[in-house]
Write a protein that holds these residues in place. Sequence first.
Motif, PDB file in Angstrom:
ATOM      1  N   THR A 147       0.804  -1.233   0.000  1.00  0.00           N
ATOM      2  CA  THR A 147       0.000   0.000   0.000  1.00  0.00           C
ATOM      3  C   THR A 147       0.836   1.282   0.000  1.00  0.00           C
ATOM      4  O   THR A 147       0.595   2.202  -0.763  1.00  0.00           O
ATOM      5  N   ARG A 148       1.838   1.341   0.893  1.00  0.00           N
ATOM      6  CA  ARG A 148       2.561   2.607   1.059  1.00  0.00           C
ATOM      7  C   ARG A 148       3.877   2.653   0.297  1.00  0.00           C
ATOM      8  O   ARG A 148       4.751   3.471   0.589  1.00  0.00           O
ATOM      9  N   HIS A 192       5.327   6.034  -0.865  1.00  0.00           N
ATOM     10  CA  HIS A 192       5.541   7.126   0.086  1.00  0.00           C
ATOM     11  C   HIS A 192       6.675   6.785   1.039  1.00  0.00           C
ATOM     12  O   HIS A 192       6.602   5.778   1.740  1.00  0.00           O
ATOM     13  N   TYR A 202      -4.955   6.500   4.043  1.00  0.00           N
ATOM     14  CA  TYR A 202      -4.882   6.257   2.598  1.00  0.00           C
ATOM     15  C   TYR A 202      -6.189   6.612   1.892  1.00  0.00           C
ATOM     16  O   TYR A 202      -7.271   6.383   2.402  1.00  0.00           O
ATOM     17  N   GLN A 251      -0.466  11.625   9.164  1.00  0.00           N
ATOM     18  CA  GLN A 251      -0.063  10.289   8.770  1.00  0.00           C
ATOM     19  C   GLN A 251      -0.355   9.294   9.894  1.00  0.00           C
ATOM     20  O   GLN A 251       0.447   9.136  10.809  1.00  0.00           O
ATOM     21  N   SER A 280      -1.500   6.036   9.046  1.00  0.00           N
ATOM     22  CA  SER A 280      -1.867   4.891   8.228  1.00  0.00           C
ATOM     23  C   SER A 280      -1.930   3.621   9.072  1.00  0.00           C
ATOM     24  O   SER A 280      -1.148   3.429  10.000  1.00  0.00           O
TER      25      SER A 280
END
Length: 458
Positions: free
Chosen positions: A210-211, A214, A361, A399, A401
């Motif tokens: 997913t990340r 980033h 997200y 942030q 997440s």
Amino acid sequence: MKFTNLTRQTEIGANSYYLEMGRHRLLLDCGMHPKNTGEDALPNFKAIGDREVEAILMSHAHQDHIGMLPLAMRRFPGAQIFMTEATAEVGSVLLHNSVNVMTRQREELGEMSYPLFTHREIDRASKRWRRCPPRQRISIAGERAAEREKDTLTFEFFDAGHVLGSTGALLRAEGQTVFYSGDVNFDDQTIMQAAVFPEEKIDVLILECTRGDHAKPEGWTRAGEERRLAEALAAAFERDACVLIPVFALGKTQEVLAMLHNFRRQRLLPEFPIYIGGLSSKFTDIYDRRTHATRRQLPRLKLMREVAPFILNDETVRDTAVRGGRVYVLSSGMMIPKTLSNVFARRMIENPQHSIFFVGYANPESPAGLLREAGQGGEVALDPDKPRQRIRCNIEQFQFSAHATRESLVDYAGKISPKKIVLVHGDSPAVEWMRATLSNKLPNSQVIVPTPGVELEL
Ligand SMILES: [Zn+2]
Ligand SMILES: [Zn+2]
């Protein structure tokens, strides 16, 4: 060993993966696309033709992993379904809600195939779900398996630290091991504790990404970020702002409520009214009921009692006052049209007094993604059926997440250095970064980005 990615694109869509280990065939997850509708919201079952599966393993109860389970059970009537008890409890609430959403969409979108399943079907189906404790080896037939059992396929769930009930699954058959991460977090959140994943030798690692696009922000800590959120709320209240925090109903809602509870308890903020949606309140109840049975922080915190949020529904969200000093923690996180966060945002974004805080997200093409991208001063159509709006409210990003940082995903892969790593659950740039980085760092591992719908020999 064979593997087919049943998502329709390289994306975080209707997550589902077909796996063949020796003579055994199974499915990992069976999600609904968070944004698409109709046929495009389903996993691509056509890619496996008329093959049967023996078992379906559920990693957790987010829509993009469990949303189409009733259809999979119809297609594979002989399959055993395995998940944790918490996932079963949350999953049945989520699927019942999904029937209501699809029934509404039948009218709104003219999607005549909706609802794809019924309340009664979910009640019947959920009776067949096998609830499995984590850290126990279970055979694909649903029996507790001895450790020396080598011939049959066994699986073992490991706590994934993502949301209540979330797990990764370790599969063992004929001397080979596959580990599917599901959605994972290797860091503590406010409620969830970091994942505890296997560190033994693994042949094939199927890893979420997913990340992947980033980098972890320089100097980021969760405690620091919580402080920043408390300060931003204080500043917003000073301005007499109303604050909207779009969240997933499962996971992020409860994490945000726990943070708000801490802020009040530490007297960082005065008392202020908090609003959540009906579905979120049902999931929050489950978090509260399961405090004793969950590996978590704040083990005694009962959110519904101690945070005491007000509850909104599809009607009341249209006329609740957009008043300063209130915090609206509303789903959906991606602000999909007609959901509470979308309806409420349309009522406030043209007013510079108010604020929207993003905390996790969002698909870049979702309304939340478009709103973040356009930013203050930009223009956005949050609902295609409604006129475009000028964004005048204040927008801030935080942030929090529920997914692992890309650095911790790479560390984990490095620790177990599997023979093969299959990258899933990421938008293209995220998966690409992970592929390049892992290929570089682990020259002895084969790193694979599975083309959707194409069978891979592992
Ligand atoms: Zn998830
Ligand atoms: Zn997911």
